[in-house]
Design a protein around this motif. Structure first.
Motif, short mmCIF file in Angstrom:
data_model
loop_
_atom_site.label_atom_id
_atom_site.label_comp_id
_atom_site.label_asym_id
_atom_site.label_seq_id
_atom_site.Cartn_x
_atom_site.Cartn_y
_atom_site.Cartn_z
N ASP A 198 5.86 -2.24 -0.41
CA ASP A 198 5.94 -2.71 0.97
C ASP A 198 7.41 -2.85 1.38
OD1 ASP A 198 3.17 -2.87 1.04
OD2 ASP A 198 3.16 -4.98 0.43
N GLN A 199 7.66 -2.81 2.68
CA GLN A 199 9.04 -2.84 3.15
C GLN A 199 9.72 -4.18 2.86
OE1 GLN A 199 9.73 -1.91 7.34
NE2 GLN A 199 11.63 -0.90 6.77
N MET A 200 8.96 -5.26 2.84
CA MET A 200 9.57 -6.55 2.52
C MET A 200 10.17 -6.52 1.11
SD MET A 200 7.91 -10.39 2.46
CE MET A 200 7.65 -10.36 4.23
N GLN A 201 9.42 -5.97 0.15
CA GLN A 201 9.93 -5.85 -1.21
C GLN A 201 11.10 -4.89 -1.26
OE1 GLN A 201 9.17 -7.53 -3.89
NE2 GLN A 201 7.55 -8.72 -2.91
N GLN A 202 11.00 -3.81 -0.52
CA GLN A 202 12.08 -2.82 -0.50
C GLN A 202 13.38 -3.45 0.01
OE1 GLN A 202 12.01 0.44 2.43
NE2 GLN A 202 12.16 1.87 0.72
N GLU A 203 13.28 -4.23 1.08
CA GLU A 203 14.46 -4.89 1.64
C GLU A 203 15.09 -5.84 0.62
OE1 GLU A 203 16.05 -4.87 5.11
OE2 GLU A 203 15.36 -2.91 4.42
N GLU A 204 14.27 -6.58 -0.09
CA GLU A 204 14.79 -7.50 -1.10
C GLU A 204 15.52 -6.76 -2.20
OE1 GLU A 204 11.68 -9.99 -2.54
OE2 GLU A 204 11.36 -11.02 -0.64
N ARG A 205 14.98 -5.61 -2.58
CA ARG A 205 15.60 -4.84 -3.65
C ARG A 205 16.89 -4.17 -3.19
NH1 ARG A 205 9.77 -2.32 -5.69
NH2 ARG A 205 8.89 -4.36 -6.27
N PHE A 206 16.93 -3.72 -1.94
CA PHE A 206 18.18 -3.21 -1.40
C PHE A 206 19.26 -4.30 -1.41
CE2 PHE A 206 15.96 0.25 1.29
CZ PHE A 206 16.33 1.25 0.39
N ALA A 207 18.88 -5.49 -0.98
CA ALA A 207 19.84 -6.61 -0.94
C ALA A 207 20.31 -6.96 -2.34
CB ALA A 207 19.19 -7.82 -0.27
#
Length: 266
Positions: free
Chosen positions: A155-164
């Protein structure tokens, strides 16, 4: 409820993960011996969005296996010469030989994913790929290669956390590219492109398997378990190396030159 190292609920903790991974890695070694014994060729394609966890699951599979037998293929941007070749040509040299396992960290499916979304190929090239990919894979399977294709979902929420996390960690910043930043704006478009790719290339002889990687540790265990279950009769008696007593006191390392080992610094 299990917690990860950062304390988030609903994710598999590190200790539980390694406890569950250990017996799977023993089974992976059984699989490796079976490949050598039978001369079979195994190829695993790992695809998914950026940060899904492709490298992590490949490392979990390959970690305890002989690197001469189990190879990871993660190709860089094609050269000018490679861009002029038949699209699948650059992947052919990396196909497995007898007894080998090859893990593709991304594969020819770049064309139906990042290349299409980011405008690195034309729509005609994409159409040609979606038509040719099943035929290419049919030839591989007909020749006896065991081909498995996995798409890791996130999901994009997890993706954003991993990018950060990558941005904040100097040891992971190399994983974050300008293309990744641009791709954030195209999450929905990537999904639409993925669905078109799955529809065109999911077949009886080379099916896709989707694995939830919002929890990467649980996802790795799930994928490895599924892969092993596809080859149930893989047990081969292990031939142990005869290891007799040394027959004398162990010797110390000595050098007949002026060279000496570096001084240990701890």
């Amino acid at each position: 409820m299990k917690k990860s190292k950062n304390g988030k609920p609903g994710t598999l903790g590190k200790n539980d993960y390694f406890e569950k991974l250990a017996p799977l890695q023993l089974e992976l070694n059984d699989l490796a011996r079976w490949l050598v014994h039978t001369g079979k060729r195994l190829m695993v394609v790992i695809e998914g969005r950026d940060t899904a966890g492709k490298g992590g699951v490949i490392s979990a599979i390959a970690d305890t296996l002989n690197p001469r037998q189990c190879r990871t293929v993660a190709l860089a941007k094609p050269s000018e010469r490679e861009q002029s070749q038949w699209y699948f040509q650059r992947y052919v040299p990396y196909l497995p030989a007898a007894g080998e396992m090859v893990l593709f960290d991304r594969s020819w499916y770049n064309r139906a994913g990042v290349e299409r979304v980011m405008g690195f190929c034309t729509e005609q090239q994409t159409k040609d790929f979606l038509k040719q990919a099943p035929a290419f894979e049919k030839m591989l399977v007909d020749d006896g290669i065991l081909l498995f294709k996995y798409w890791l979902t996130v999901d994009q929420m997890q993706q954003e956390e991993r990018f950060a996390e990558r941005l904040a960690d100097p040891l992971k910043r190399w994983k974050l590219s300008p293309i990744d930043v641009k791709a954030r704006e195209k999450y929905a478009e990537y999904g639409q492109t993925r669905d078109a790719m799955l529809k065109a290339t999911h077949s009886k002889f080379a099916p896709w398997t989707l694995v939830d990687f919002n929890d990467q540790r649980a996802g790795r265990l799930t994928l490895i378990r599924h892969l092993l279950d596809q080859i149930p009769d893989r047990k081969v008696t292990e031939t142990l190396v005869d290891f007799p007593p040394l027959g004398h006191e162990p010797l110390r390392e000595k050098f007949g030159t002026a060279l000496e080992p570096l001084e240990t610094r701890v």
